[in-house]
Structures are given as structure tokens and as C-alpha cells.
Motif scaffolding. Structure first.
Motif, PDB file in Angstrom:
ATOM      1  N   CYS A 263       0.836  -1.200   0.000  1.00  0.00           N
ATOM      2  CA  CYS A 263       0.000   0.000   0.000  1.00  0.00           C
ATOM      3  C   CYS A 263       0.877   1.260   0.000  1.00  0.00           C
ATOM      4  O   CYS A 263       1.710   1.438   0.891  1.00  0.00           O
ATOM      5  CB  CYS A 263      -0.915  -0.014   1.211  1.00  0.00           C
ATOM      6  SG  CYS A 263      -1.900   1.481   1.348  1.00  0.00           S
ATOM      7  N   ASN A 265      -0.058   4.138   0.528  1.00  0.00           N
ATOM      8  CA  ASN A 265      -0.538   5.085   1.536  1.00  0.00           C
ATOM      9  C   ASN A 265       0.056   4.795   2.908  1.00  0.00           C
ATOM     10  O   ASN A 265       0.535   5.696   3.598  1.00  0.00           O
ATOM     11  CB  ASN A 265      -2.067   5.045   1.591  1.00  0.00           C
ATOM     12  CG  ASN A 265      -2.648   6.186   2.402  1.00  0.00           C
ATOM     13  OD1 ASN A 265      -2.267   7.340   2.209  1.00  0.00           O
ATOM     14  ND2 ASN A 265      -3.546   5.864   3.315  1.00  0.00           N
ATOM     15  N   CYS A 266       0.074   3.519   3.309  1.00  0.00           N
ATOM     16  CA  CYS A 266       0.520   3.182   4.670  1.00  0.00           C
ATOM     17  C   CYS A 266       1.839   2.392   4.653  1.00  0.00           C
ATOM     18  O   CYS A 266       2.383   2.078   5.710  1.00  0.00           O
ATOM     19  CB  CYS A 266      -0.551   2.386   5.401  1.00  0.00           C
ATOM     20  SG  CYS A 266      -0.899   0.799   4.641  1.00  0.00           S
ATOM     21  N   GLY A 270      -1.325  -1.190   6.892  1.00  0.00           N
ATOM     22  CA  GLY A 270      -2.787  -1.340   6.925  1.00  0.00           C
ATOM     23  C   GLY A 270      -3.479  -0.014   7.143  1.00  0.00           C
ATOM     24  O   GLY A 270      -3.162   0.695   8.100  1.00  0.00           O
ATOM     25  N   CYS A 271      -4.385   0.328   6.225  1.00  0.00           N
ATOM     26  CA  CYS A 271      -5.128   1.588   6.352  1.00  0.00           C
ATOM     27  C   CYS A 271      -6.431   1.469   5.557  1.00  0.00           C
ATOM     28  O   CYS A 271      -6.731   0.415   4.992  1.00  0.00           O
ATOM     29  CB  CYS A 271      -4.285   2.764   5.843  1.00  0.00           C
ATOM     30  SG  CYS A 271      -4.054   2.754   4.057  1.00  0.00           S
ATOM     31  N   CYS A 274      -6.050   0.478   1.681  1.00  0.00           N
ATOM     32  CA  CYS A 274      -5.778  -0.936   1.362  1.00  0.00           C
ATOM     33  C   CYS A 274      -6.732  -1.867   2.101  1.00  0.00           C
ATOM     34  O   CYS A 274      -6.523  -3.073   2.135  1.00  0.00           O
ATOM     35  CB  CYS A 274      -4.327  -1.282   1.690  1.00  0.00           C
ATOM     36  SG  CYS A 274      -3.877  -0.975   3.409  1.00  0.00           S
TER      37      CYS A 274
END
Ligand SMILES: [Zn+2]
Length: 340
Positions: A263, A265-266, A270-271, A274
Motif C-alpha cells: 500500500c 498510503n501506509c 494497513g489503512c 488498502c
């Protein structure tokens, strides 16, 4: 009477030369040549004069009246000009101010990412091949080893436009056309627009963008596929982003895999982006099925190849943190202006 008329004209002109404003000017006009003015009084007396004297006196009175009216018109004109100048002065127009620069456009975010993807693959030795948006069933399905009863051929998934023509559902059609026309080694990417009968929502659009890569040559292996894909992901998203393959099935590749990247983003923790899995689906990949090569007249005993496909919209959304694919197609300037 002649003398009095001259006096009236003189009085009027003196008064007009010292007028103060428009209101004043109208009062003066009424005072000197209005119905109740002394001058008009003379006019009324004309009837009581002997017939032969009337024309001369009439003319004298008219001359006096015209002199006053000429002056009146001259002053009124002057007044208008003055008011115009005052207006300009009060607007405070500064003619030395620089002008407003014209608005400058910018490339659509999809176009920017599309070009970046092309640049990355070109730097890795690929050529760019483009094809047709309108295709036939052979190039979109048959040549890609898609069985006649495969669900993707269904009307619910594919836009048919009659006479064996359809809007391509993938840019793999370009790979087929390249393999029909060129001998290996082949090393191409085919970016382009694709169409599927999907209901639009945050992650689906009936028109979308794909880029597919195809490499065919002697001794091309799955390791080359992984290597090429990792190379692309690192150049696109940075060296910390890992990728992984999950076994999958596609009609035109064997073995086949789905591609995930960590991901962006993270970073894999985990966020929401995703869905707390740490991974994002990026597309599909695999070794070109020997059937596909043989059908196109390429000797599958001698040559092997790999192919993969990625969503350009998906990459754009991840790069710019865009939550809804529909934003890419709505042409909202408030959205588009952010990508200068
Ligand atoms: Zn995440």
C-alpha cells in the motif's frame, strides 16, 4: 426695444458664463428664453404693432433668442465634457498597471501519469504500440484464448456495436496485432482506453485506461517478468514499495498471477486505502500461453513470452490520493486545476 433686446442677450451670456451646475443652466434657459421670459413677452407684443413693422421686430427678437440659444448649447456641450472627465478621474484607471495574465491550462492527471509510464518503460527498452478502440471478436477474445462461453464475452460485460465489432475490453488486442505482424524479439507496451459494461461507482467506470506489456523472445522466463514489473513499481512509486504475485487464472497466460503492491498510503501497515490488508491490487500478469503464440504463427518451442496489464486510472489514483475514479472523467475544473 432693440436696445432692451441687446441688454437681455448680454445679461444672458454673462449669466451663462458663470453657470454652476446643470440645474442652474436649465433655470437660466427658462429665465431668458422660456415662455414667461421678457424676450417671449416681446414676441407676444408683436401682434399689436403695425403690419409693416412686424417682420423686422420678429427677426430682431429671433436673432436675440438664437444668440442666447447658441451660447446655451455651447455651455451645455462644455458641461458634458467636464462631467465625462470627472467620471474618468473618479474611476481611477491606471493605464500603467500590468494586465491580468491569461489562465494557463495543464495536462489532465491521467495524461501526466500515462506519459510517465511510457517514459519509464521506454527507459527499460520498450516500444509503445497503440491500437484501435473498436475491435473484432477475434482480436479481443479468440486470439487471446478466451473460450466461446467465457463470461467476459457476455453482453452484460462487453459493449457490442454490431457486425462483429465491439469496444475493446482490454489493450491485449494490440499485443495480438503486434504478434501477427512482427517477428520476435518483441518488447512493447500498449497503453490505451478500454470499455466494459460496468456501472460507474467509486472504483469502476465504463471507460478506463490500461497499459499492457508484452515481451516475446528466446529464453524469456517468469523471473524476467518479476524483474521488469519490480523495476517499474520502484520507478513509479519509490524503492520502498514491494510487490508480490498471487496465483490466478487468465485464458491467455499460463501460469498466471495477480499483481499486488504494498500500500503506497501506509507502506504495508494497513489503512483505509488498502482495506487494512497492507496490499493493493494492481493488475494481472503471466507467461504467454503457448497456444496464443502458435495461433499467431510464432513457434512456441523456440520462443516464450510474458505479459502484464496495469490500470492507468488506478496508478493515477494511488499517485495523487484520488478517492473516486469518476473524478477523472467529470472534467471539473476545481479538481483538474490541482495538477499543475
Ligand atoms: Zn494501506
Amino acid at each position: 426695444m432693440k436696445k432692451r433686446l441687446d441688454e437681455i442677450v448680454e445679461e444672458a451670456i454673462t449669466a451663462l458664463n458663470t453657470f454652476e451646475d446643470h440645474h442652474d443652466l436649465m433655470n437660466l434657459k427658462s429665465r431668458f428664453v422660456g415662455k414667461k421670459s421678457e424676450l417671449m413677452g416681446f414676441m407676444k407684443k408683436l401682434g399689436s404693432l403695425p403690419k409693416e413693422e412686424r417682420p423686422i421686430f420678429g427677426q430682431t427678437i429671433n436673432n436675440a433668442k438664437n444668440k442666447i440659444l447658441d451660447k446655451f448649447n455651447e455651455i451645455e456641450e462644455k458641461l458634458k465634457n467636464l462631467e465625462y472627465e470627472k467620471k474618468i478621474a473618479s474611476n481611477k484607471v491606471d493605464f500603467s498597471m500590468p494586465g491580468r495574465p491569461p489562465l494557463r491550462g495543464n495536462l489532465h492527471p491521467l495524461t501526466q501519469i500515462w506519459r510517465e509510464i511510457e517514459d519509464i518503460f521506454i527507459s527499460m527498452g520498450f516500444e509503445v504500440a497503440e491500437g484501435f478502440d473498436i475491435e473484432d471478436e477475434f482480436h479481443n477474445f479468440d486470439a487471446l484464448n478466451t473460450p466461446k462461453d467465457h463470461p467476459s464475452r457476455n453482453l452484460a460485460d462487453t459493449f457490442y456495436i454490431g457486425n462483429d465489432r465491439l469496444l475493446r475490453t482490454q489493450t491485449s488486442t494490440v499485443q495480438i496485432r503486434v504478434m501477427e505482424n512482427f517477428e520476435p524479439p518483441i518488447k512493447i507496451i500498449s497503453p490505451g482506453r478500454c470499455y466494459r459494461n460496468d456501472k460507474p461507482d467509486a472504483s469502476h467506470s465504463p471507460a478506463f485506461h490500461q497499459v499492457e506489456a508484452l515481451v516475446v523472445g528466446e529464453g524469456v522466463t517468469f523471473a524476467d517478468l518479476r524483474d521488469t514489473l519490480n523495476g517499474f513499481v520502484v520507478k513509479m512509486f519509490g524503492s520502498k514499495i514491494r510487490s508480490r504475485f498471487r496465483p490466478h487464472f487468465f485464458p491467455f497466460t499460463e501460469p498466471s498471477a495477480e499483481i499486488d503492491i504494498a500500500c503506497v498510503n501506509c507502506g504495508g501497515k494497513g489503512c483505509n486505502v488498502c482495506k487494512h490488508s497492507g496490499w493493493l491490487e494492481m493488475g494481472g500478469a503471466g507467461m504467454v500461453d503457448p497456444n496464443v503464440l502458435d495461433n499467431l504463427g510464432i513457434d512456441s518451442e523456440k520462443y516464450t513470452g510474458f505479459a502484464f496489464g496495469l490500470g492507468i486510472d488506478r496508478i493515477t489514483m494511488l499517485k495523487y490520493n484520488i478517492p473516486d475514479i469518476r473524478l477523472l472523467f467529470e472534467n471539473d475544473l476545481r479538481f483538474l486545476k490541482q495538477f499543475k
